[in-house]
Structures are given as structure tokens and as C-alpha cells.
Design a protein around this motif. Structure first.
Motif, PDB file in Angstrom:
ATOM      1  N   LEU A  34      30.665  42.236  39.355  1.00 24.17           N
ATOM      2  CA  LEU A  34      30.325  41.725  40.677  1.00 24.17           C
ATOM      3  C   LEU A  34      29.819  40.309  40.449  1.00 24.17           C
ATOM      4  O   LEU A  34      28.898  40.103  39.652  1.00 24.17           O
ATOM      5  N   ILE A  35      30.455  39.336  41.103  1.00 22.62           N
ATOM      6  CA  ILE A  35      30.100  37.935  40.878  1.00 22.62           C
ATOM      7  C   ILE A  35      29.582  37.340  42.178  1.00 22.62           C
ATOM      8  O   ILE A  35      30.224  37.459  43.222  1.00 22.62           O
ATOM      9  N   VAL A  36      28.410  36.696  42.102  1.00 20.53           N
ATOM     10  CA  VAL A  36      27.819  36.008  43.248  1.00 20.53           C
ATOM     11  C   VAL A  36      27.833  34.520  42.921  1.00 20.53           C
ATOM     12  O   VAL A  36      27.290  34.091  41.896  1.00 20.53           O
ATOM     13  N   TYR A  37      28.474  33.736  43.801  1.00 18.52           N
ATOM     14  CA  TYR A  37      28.617  32.294  43.594  1.00 18.52           C
ATOM     15  C   TYR A  37      27.603  31.515  44.415  1.00 18.52           C
ATOM     16  O   TYR A  37      27.121  31.987  45.458  1.00 18.52           O
ATOM     17  N   ALA A  38      27.306  30.296  43.960  1.00 17.21           N
ATOM     18  CA  ALA A  38      26.313  29.432  44.596  1.00 17.21           C
ATOM     19  C   ALA A  38      26.671  29.098  46.043  1.00 17.21           C
ATOM     20  O   ALA A  38      25.776  28.826  46.848  1.00 17.21           O
ATOM     21  N   ASP A  39      27.944  29.159  46.404  1.00 18.26           N
ATOM     22  CA  ASP A  39      28.339  28.832  47.779  1.00 18.26           C
ATOM     23  C   ASP A  39      28.297  30.052  48.705  1.00 18.26           C
ATOM     24  O   ASP A  39      28.683  29.972  49.863  1.00 18.26           O
ATOM     25  N   GLY A  40      27.814  31.198  48.189  1.00 17.98           N
ATOM     26  CA  GLY A  40      27.685  32.397  49.006  1.00 17.98           C
ATOM     27  C   GLY A  40      28.849  33.364  48.902  1.00 17.98           C
ATOM     28  O   GLY A  40      28.776  34.479  49.410  1.00 17.98           O
ATOM     29  N   ALA A  41      29.926  32.960  48.256  1.00 13.76           N
ATOM     30  CA  ALA A  41      31.056  33.871  48.067  1.00 13.76           C
ATOM     31  C   ALA A  41      30.676  34.936  47.041  1.00 13.76           C
ATOM     32  O   ALA A  41      29.919  34.674  46.098  1.00 13.76           O
ATOM     33  N   ILE A  42      31.180  36.136  47.264  1.00 11.87           N
ATOM     34  CA  ILE A  42      30.918  37.261  46.369  1.00 11.87           C
ATOM     35  C   ILE A  42      32.256  37.886  46.009  1.00 11.87           C
ATOM     36  O   ILE A  42      33.077  38.152  46.877  1.00 11.87           O
ATOM     37  N   ASP A  43      32.477  38.090  44.711  1.00 10.23           N
ATOM     38  CA  ASP A  43      33.721  38.688  44.241  1.00 10.23           C
ATOM     39  C   ASP A  43      33.447  40.108  43.772  1.00 10.23           C
ATOM     40  O   ASP A  43      32.706  40.324  42.825  1.00 10.23           O
ATOM     41  N   ALA A  44      34.006  41.059  44.493  1.00  9.63           N
ATOM     42  CA  ALA A  44      33.919  42.475  44.132  1.00  9.63           C
ATOM     43  C   ALA A  44      35.316  43.046  44.330  1.00  9.63           C
ATOM     44  O   ALA A  44      35.604  43.690  45.317  1.00  9.63           O
ATOM     45  N   TRP A  45      36.201  42.749  43.397  1.00  7.14           N
ATOM     46  CA  TRP A  45      37.629  43.072  43.516  1.00  7.14           C
ATOM     47  C   TRP A  45      38.201  42.375  44.731  1.00  7.14           C
ATOM     48  O   TRP A  45      38.918  42.943  45.525  1.00  7.14           O
ATOM     49  N   GLY A  46      37.870  41.118  44.918  1.00 12.45           N
ATOM     50  CA  GLY A  46      38.312  40.303  46.042  1.00 12.45           C
ATOM     51  C   GLY A  46      37.125  39.570  46.632  1.00 12.45           C
ATOM     52  O   GLY A  46      36.007  40.080  46.635  1.00 12.45           O
ATOM     53  N   LEU A  47      37.363  38.341  47.105  1.00 14.65           N
ATOM     54  CA  LEU A  47      36.263  37.550  47.651  1.00 14.65           C
ATOM     55  C   LEU A  47      35.798  38.079  48.994  1.00 14.65           C
ATOM     56  O   LEU A  47      36.606  38.463  49.844  1.00 14.65           O
ATOM     57  N   THR A  48      34.490  38.079  49.175  1.00 11.35           N
ATOM     58  CA  THR A  48      33.860  38.469  50.427  1.00 11.35           C
ATOM     59  C   THR A  48      32.588  37.648  50.571  1.00 11.35           C
ATOM     60  O   THR A  48      32.367  36.697  49.820  1.00 11.35           O
ATOM     61  N   ASP A  49      31.752  38.007  51.536  1.00  9.70           N
ATOM     62  CA  ASP A  49      30.466  37.354  51.722  1.00  9.70           C
ATOM     63  C   ASP A  49      29.379  38.431  51.713  1.00  9.70           C
ATOM     64  O   ASP A  49      29.648  39.589  51.410  1.00  9.70           O
ATOM     65  N   LEU A  50      28.143  38.050  52.072  1.00  7.78           N
ATOM     66  CA  LEU A  50      27.040  38.999  52.031  1.00  7.78           C
ATOM     67  C   LEU A  50      27.271  40.179  52.974  1.00  7.78           C
ATOM     68  O   LEU A  50      26.997  41.325  52.615  1.00  7.78           O
TER      69      LEU A  50
END
Length: 90
Positions: A34-50
Motif C-alpha cells: 500500500l503506497i501513500v504519495y505526498a500528493d494524496g494519491a494512494i496505490d492499493a492495486w490501483g490509484l485512489t484517494d483517501l
């Protein structure tokens, strides 16, 4: 355990942090990051947000625990059956 990572968007580096999680697909659990990026994007088997991550957690798609007897795998290298699952909280 958190690991540093990044992605590039239009030539700009976006830093992020990743941690291992399980994704529940049907009745099988897959180890992934699970990757959380500085711009608020979150990758959990595909990009999403909070809000998307919140939905994934509510539906159990991103698993915070694994039930006894669940089947899990790390894709190609390994698979296992959980006898006494325990999740580290770090």
C-alpha cells in the motif's frame, strides 16, 4: 515497516511511503504494498484517494486482519494457509 518510494507525474517526482498489506480478492488474500504519495494519491492495486482507501477498508478489500484458515499468497514465490494469523501494528 515503511519503505520510501516515488512515482513520476509529468516529469515531476512524487515521493511516497509504502507498507505491506493484504488485498482480499474473493476468499484469497494477496500480499502487496500500500503506497501513500505526498500528493494524496494512494496505490492499493490501483490509484485512489483517501475516500477510496476508506471504501476499500470498509469492504475488506484492503485487509487489516486475516481470518484463521484463510488462503494467502505472495503471488509467484509463495502461498500459505493461516493457522494463527497476527498482524503487526507499526
Amino acid at each position: 515497516m515503511l519503505n520510501r518510494t516515488f512515482r513520476e507525474v509529468d516529469g515531476e517526482r512524487i515521493d511516497g511511503l509504502s507498507r505491506p498489506v493484504f488485498i482480499r480478492n474473493g476468499d484469497h488474500y494477496f500480499l502487496t504494498e500500500l503506497i501513500v504519495y505526498a500528493d494524496g494519491a494512494i496505490d492499493a492495486w490501483g490509484l485512489t484517494d483517501l475516500d477510496g482507501l476508506r471504501r476499500h477498508l470498509e469492504t475488506g478489500w484492503v485487509a487489516t486482519s486475516i481470518p484463521r484458515g484463510a488462503q494467502a499468497s505472495a503471488h509467484q514465490p509463495a502461498s500459505w494457509k493461516m493457522a494463527k494469523p497476527s498482524m503487526c501494528r507499526s
